[in-house]
Design an enzyme around this catalytic site. Structure first.
Site, PDB file in Angstrom:
ATOM      1  N   ASP A  39      -3.664   2.300  -5.301  1.00  0.00           N
ATOM      2  CA  ASP A  39      -2.378   2.297  -4.585  1.00  0.00           C
ATOM      3  C   ASP A  39      -2.144   1.037  -3.761  1.00  0.00           C
ATOM      4  O   ASP A  39      -1.253   1.016  -2.921  1.00  0.00           O
ATOM      5  CB  ASP A  39      -2.273   3.543  -3.695  1.00  0.00           C
ATOM      6  CG  ASP A  39      -2.909   3.377  -2.319  1.00  0.00           C
ATOM      7  OD1 ASP A  39      -3.976   2.737  -2.237  1.00  0.00           O
ATOM      8  OD2 ASP A  39      -2.331   3.876  -1.345  1.00  0.00           O
ATOM      9  N   GLU A  40      -2.924   0.014  -4.000  1.00  0.00           N
ATOM     10  CA  GLU A  40      -2.902  -1.111  -3.074  1.00  0.00           C
ATOM     11  C   GLU A  40      -3.134  -2.432  -3.812  1.00  0.00           C
ATOM     12  O   GLU A  40      -3.979  -2.495  -4.700  1.00  0.00           O
ATOM     13  CB  GLU A  40      -4.054  -0.851  -2.112  1.00  0.00           C
ATOM     14  CG  GLU A  40      -4.185  -1.686  -0.934  1.00  0.00           C
ATOM     15  CD  GLU A  40      -5.508  -1.373  -0.221  1.00  0.00           C
ATOM     16  OE1 GLU A  40      -5.880  -2.182   0.619  1.00  0.00           O
ATOM     17  OE2 GLU A  40      -6.174  -0.362  -0.513  1.00  0.00           O
ATOM     18  N   ASP A  70       0.856  -1.187   0.000  1.00  0.00           N
ATOM     19  CA  ASP A  70       0.000   0.000   0.000  1.00  0.00           C
ATOM     20  C   ASP A  70       0.895   1.241   0.000  1.00  0.00           C
ATOM     21  O   ASP A  70       1.814   1.345   0.816  1.00  0.00           O
ATOM     22  CB  ASP A  70      -0.883  -0.030   1.252  1.00  0.00           C
ATOM     23  CG  ASP A  70      -1.929   1.056   1.251  1.00  0.00           C
ATOM     24  OD1 ASP A  70      -3.121   0.740   1.190  1.00  0.00           O
ATOM     25  OD2 ASP A  70      -1.550   2.243   1.328  1.00  0.00           O
TER      26      ASP A  70
HETATM   27  P1  TTP Z   1      -5.287   4.879   1.376  1.00  0.00           P
HETATM   28  O1  TTP Z   1      -4.234   3.854   1.045  1.00  0.00           O
HETATM   29  O2  TTP Z   1      -6.404   4.464   2.261  1.00  0.00           O
HETATM   30  O3  TTP Z   1      -4.601   6.136   2.076  1.00  0.00           O
HETATM   31  P2  TTP Z   1      -3.243   6.848   1.762  1.00  0.00           P
HETATM   32  O4  TTP Z   1      -2.423   6.116   0.749  1.00  0.00           O
HETATM   33  O5  TTP Z   1      -3.522   8.283   1.419  1.00  0.00           O
HETATM   34  O6  TTP Z   1      -2.518   6.839   3.164  1.00  0.00           O
HETATM   35  P3  TTP Z   1      -1.842   5.599   3.927  1.00  0.00           P
HETATM   36  O7  TTP Z   1      -0.398   5.975   4.055  1.00  0.00           O
HETATM   37  O8  TTP Z   1      -2.527   5.550   5.247  1.00  0.00           O
HETATM   38  O9  TTP Z   1      -2.066   4.389   3.082  1.00  0.00           O
HETATM   39  O10 TTP Z   1      -5.909   5.444   0.053  1.00  0.00           O
HETATM   40  C1  TTP Z   1      -5.150   5.632  -1.139  1.00  0.00           C
HETATM   41  C2  TTP Z   1      -5.624   6.866  -1.881  1.00  0.00           C
HETATM   42  O11 TTP Z   1      -7.003   6.752  -2.174  1.00  0.00           O
HETATM   43  C3  TTP Z   1      -5.480   8.137  -1.089  1.00  0.00           C
HETATM   44  O12 TTP Z   1      -4.186   8.719  -1.238  1.00  0.00           O
HETATM   45  C4  TTP Z   1      -6.568   8.994  -1.614  1.00  0.00           C
HETATM   46  C5  TTP Z   1      -7.642   8.030  -2.076  1.00  0.00           C
HETATM   47  N1  TTP Z   1      -8.746   7.993  -1.099  1.00  0.00           N
HETATM   48  C6  TTP Z   1      -9.911   8.689  -1.374  1.00  0.00           C
HETATM   49  O13 TTP Z   1     -10.052   9.295  -2.438  1.00  0.00           O
HETATM   50  N2  TTP Z   1     -10.898   8.670  -0.440  1.00  0.00           N
HETATM   51  C7  TTP Z   1     -10.805   8.024   0.757  1.00  0.00           C
HETATM   52  O14 TTP Z   1     -11.727   8.047   1.579  1.00  0.00           O
HETATM   53  C8  TTP Z   1      -9.599   7.305   1.028  1.00  0.00           C
HETATM   54  C9  TTP Z   1      -9.441   6.561   2.333  1.00  0.00           C
HETATM   55  C10 TTP Z   1      -8.603   7.332   0.082  1.00  0.00           C
HETATM   56 MG    MG Z   2      -2.159   4.050   0.875  1.00  0.00          MG
END
Ligand code: TTP
Ligand code: MG
Length: 363
Positions: A109-110, A15
């Site tokens: 992203d995952e 991720d």
């Molecule tokens: P995530 O992997 O949940 O969050 P992140 O990568 O920003 O942070 P982390 O380091 O905790 O993993 O989500 C990936 C992307 O998806 C995030 O950058 C933006 C988008 N996203 C949204 O558009 N809406 C949301 O509610 C969430 C949780 C994420």
């Molecule tokens: Mg993330």
């Protein structure tokens, strides 16, 4: 116990860290080291995500911009650039595929990777995860976090534990203790409501959940109770499913006796249309191209397509297009034995179009 059919798998969950925000900080040096939120700038807007600098103030994904500003007055709001995020997403997927074909993307992203049989000669999953993280960094200048374990559930929890730039490994013999100490809301499938119910029953951690008999879990939580029973014992056999993207969705009808008039064909077309719309809804697919297919009694096949500028998501629009394709391509009297409609050119396959999937939050 172990045999070739039941070998211990090596699963990695990767991720990206503060994904959208990190891409913005990478591309604009003025934002490096600053508290930023992506989206949320405009009235009533919410943040898609925020940088780790902003998280220190309690700012979170999905938070309204005004609230983020209250918590962190110096926060900088940046509008999202989805094309940049999908580009990175494609780059990291390429990297994943250089290690294994068993890649299951969960979002931009995952992804889960099954590296039991890795394409590269790296024996330990931990080293594979490290190599993937390095490749991602070298290609995108972005950090990611990885969780390594023998099943999806534990790998996913693990990837979240040492964020950002984390690497967490949970080996099979460590899993039991880990799960016993794990808070109930972290268990796969346990949302807020279920967590509340569980707490009311005195279940706070895995070890409390483990004390409950399977029959009782099923009677309290329904079918999913069976799943909780297994998962708390470290049993999660869900395979990593590579997303085979469907290229088109088609509905066809062959008739016993040939249809030889526009009127007959229109009746059939209406029936096909109903089915097609239901299936589109079910699969959540949004296409841009509609194709009509006709097969004559001589087995000649006629296909005619039309691509719309927008999207084919409205039944009336699809109907209008389907009927116009039929009317302009059918010669009255020609005997037809098969008629079909298909939708293709799905938007998530086109990296330049912002798919609805990519944006989990409306801005
Ligand atoms: P995530 O992997 O949940 O969050 P992140 O990568 O920003 O942070 P982390 O380091 O905790 O993993 O989500 C990936 C992307 O998806 C995030 O950058 C933006 C988008 N996203 C949204 O558009 N809406 C949301 O509610 C969430 C949780 C994420
Ligand atoms: Mg993330």
């Amino acid at each position: 116990m172990k045999d070739s059919l039941d070998e211990v798998r090596k699963i990695i969950h990767i991720d990206m860290d503060a994904f959208y925000a990190s891409v913005e900080q990478r591309d604009n040096p003025e934002l490096k080291g600053r508290a930023i939120g992506v989206g949320g700038g405009e009235k009533r807007g919410v943040l898609t995500t925020c940088s780790y600098e902003a998280r220190e103030y309690g700012v979170r994904s999905a938070m309204p911009g005004y609230r983020a500003k209250e918590l962190c007055p110096h926060i900088i709001f940046v509008p999202p650039r989805f094309d940049a995020y999908s580009k990175v997403s494609r780059q990291i997927r390429e990297i994943f595929y250089s290690y294994t074909d068993l890649v299951e993307p969960l979002s931009l992203d995952e992804a889960y990777l099954d590296v039991t049989h890795c394409k590269k000669p790296i024996p330990y999953a931990t080293d594979i995860a490290r190599a993937i993280k390095d490749d991602i960094f070298n290609t995108t200048q972005l950090t990611s976090s990885a969780g390594v374990s023998y099943c999806k559930f534990i790998a996913k929890i693990a990837s979240d534990m040492n964020k950002p730039n984390g690497l967490m490994v949970i080996k099979p013999h460590q899993a039991m203790r880990f799960l016993e100490e794990l808070k109930i809301e972290k268990f796969y499938g346990v949302g807020k409501v279920t967590a509340g119910k569980m707490k009311a029953l005195g279940i706070y951690k895995g070890k409390d959940l483990k004390k409950i008999r399977e029959v009782d879990l099923v009677s309290k939580f329904g079918k999913v109770g069976k799943f909780y029973f297994q998962i708390v014992r470290g049993i999660d056999k869900r395979p990593v499913k590579p997303n085979r993207t469907r290229k088109s969705l088609a509905v066809e009808r062959t008739t016993e006796t040939d249809m030889a008039s526009l009127q007959e064909l229109e009746i059939k077309l209406e029936d096909i249309l109903d089915k097609l719309v239901v299936r589109l809804e079910k699969t959540q697919k949004i296409g841009r191209t509609l194709t009509l297919k006709l097969k004559t009694s001589q087995f000649d096949i006629i296909t005619r397509s039309k691509t719309v500028e927008g999207i084919l998501d409205d039944k009336n629009d699809i109907r209008e297009l389907a009927f116009s394709l039929l009317r302009s391509n059918y010669t009255e009297g020609t005997p037809i034995r098969l008629i079909g409609l298909s939708v293709s050119n799905f938007i998530e396959e086109d990296p330049d179009v912002e798919g609805t999937q990519q944006l989990r939050l409306e801005l």
